[in-house]
Design an enzyme around this catalytic site. Structure first.
Site, short mmCIF file in Angstrom:
data_model
loop_
_atom_site.label_atom_id
_atom_site.label_comp_id
_atom_site.label_asym_id
_atom_site.label_seq_id
_atom_site.Cartn_x
_atom_site.Cartn_y
_atom_site.Cartn_z
N ARG A 1 46.79 -67.58 -14.73
CA ARG A 1 45.41 -67.42 -14.27
C ARG A 1 45.28 -66.05 -13.59
NH1 ARG A 1 44.25 -70.67 -17.33
NH2 ARG A 1 43.19 -72.67 -17.05
N GLU B 1 37.56 -63.68 -15.01
CA GLU B 1 37.41 -63.22 -16.40
C GLU B 1 36.14 -63.74 -17.07
OE1 GLU B 1 41.13 -64.79 -17.93
OE2 GLU B 1 40.07 -66.44 -18.89
N HIS C 1 42.85 -64.24 -23.07
CA HIS C 1 43.03 -65.70 -23.01
C HIS C 1 43.26 -66.33 -24.39
CE1 HIS C 1 42.52 -68.77 -19.68
NE2 HIS C 1 43.19 -69.36 -20.66
#
Ligand code: NAD
Length: 330
Positions: free
Chosen positions: A230, A259, A295
């Site tokens: 994270r 993000e 991601h």
């Protein structure tokens, strides 16, 4: 029962469609590519269940809107749940489920790929002069922070390279010690002895900005940092400074602080804190020793199959009135 899936990509839809048919759930699924936010919330009107992903920020205000529009279950298509206000969900009366450990191999393999990319300088183009000769992983000390599902598989893969492996976790995993012969050490020792550090712990209140100015100072000069967990585990501004000074030789990250700003395709006005991180991200992008993968560490067929399977069976149990759902967080 109507179910609305937010933030869906075409590759996910294929798995949901197939399993919905194959398992005879026959759920009436509406697939939306947009994110869940104040502008798109009305699209969930008439559905008791919504299904969201990591970039759908679910705070108290959104939860209240969802409750009023009739939503009683939020099925997260991810492991991490730091983007959801679980306390408010419980108070308001909306259940939340997630999908833990759907394919830890996917993220572990990705982290190891990033380690190789950074440590062997794979980002250099073939016509660039080699300025610095790299070393083998066998001769590196690699520190893994967090040895749960993903961290322990990362360690098992890394064992194959013959690296010296260190780990830190407040709850050590004895099995992984006997399988790989790793050494659990203090966080201080991990920071100061590792040539490469990989983060694999969940974000919680205790480890926000785990990697900060002080921890950067305690790292070896020229360390490689990998983050597939994270963004908020890292104080971006301190890490940026450490990258500029060469303290951190290379930083590979699949995630970034706040993000959320990266996926703002509905052009929902960004909160000030998101705008700040959008600007910081621009500074990172200018750094040659930064590699960002948006991601995608989880993104394999095996992950998508398992996420769809667990999510749909949980929604089906909810439809059938089951009082205890698998992987309920509230
Ligand atoms: P897990 O719960 O199996 O393991 C987490 C481990 O971290 C536990 O052993 C826990 O004791 C340890 N831990 C907690 N706080 C710590 C701290 N301060 N320092 C060191 N260790 C600590 O979780 P997992 O399935 O291995 O997933 C880890 C994280 O990876 C998730 O929470 C999520 O944030 C992230 N993740 C990222 C992706 C991606 O696509 N990038 C996909 C899935 C998961």
């Amino acid at each position: 029962m109507k179910i609305v899936l937010y933030s869906v990509r075409s590759y996910e839809k294929i798995f949901f469609e197939k399993l919905n048919r194959k398992n005879g759930f026959n759920l009436d699924i509406q697939y939306l590519s947009c994110r869940l936010n104040k502008n798109t919330i009305e699209k969930s009107n008439g559905s008791k269940v919504i299904c969201t992903f990591v970039h759908d920020m679910i705070d108290e205000e959104i939860l209240q809107f969802l409750f009023i529009s009739g939503v009683r279950l939020i099925a997260l298509r991810c492991t991490g749940f730091d983007h959801v206000d679980l306390e408010s969900a419980k108070k308001i009366g909306i259940k939340v489920v997630h999908v833990p450990g759907y394919s830890p191999e996917s993220i572990a393999e990705y982290a190891v790929s990033l380690i190789l990319y950074a440590s062997r300088g794979l980002y250099l183009s073939s016509n660039e002069e080699i300025e610095e000769v790299r070393d083998t992983l066998k001769d590196q000390v690699i520190g893994v922070i967090g040895t749960g599902r993903i961290g322990s598989i990362t360690l098992k893969i890394l064992k194959g390279f013959g690296s010296k492996l260190l780990a830190y976790d407040p709850i050590p995993n004895r099995e992984i010690v006997s399988e790989t012969g790793i050494n659990y050490v203090s966080m201080d020792d991990l920071l100061s002895y590792s040539h490469i550090i990989s983060l694999h712990c969940p974000l919680n209140q205790e480890n926000y900005h785990l990697i900060n100015k002080d921890s950067c100072q305690r790292m070896k000069d020229g360390v490689i940092l990998i983050n597939t967990s994270r963004g908020e585990l890292i104080d971006s501004e301190s890490v940026l400074l450490a990258m500029k000074s060469g303290k951190i030789r290379f930083f590979c990250s699949d995630v970034f602080e706040k993000e959320y700003f990266l996926e703002n395709e509905n052009n929902c006005p960004l909160k000030e804190e998101h705008q700040v991180y959008k600007d910081i991200f621009r500074s990172f992008k200018k750094q040659r020793n930064f590699f960002f993968t948006r991601h995608r560490a989880f993104l394999t067929k095996s992950s998508l199959r398992k996420i769809a399977k667990i999510t749909l069976s949980n929604i089906n149990d909810f439809r059938n009135g089951s009082s205890s759902l698998k992987y309920e967080l509230t």
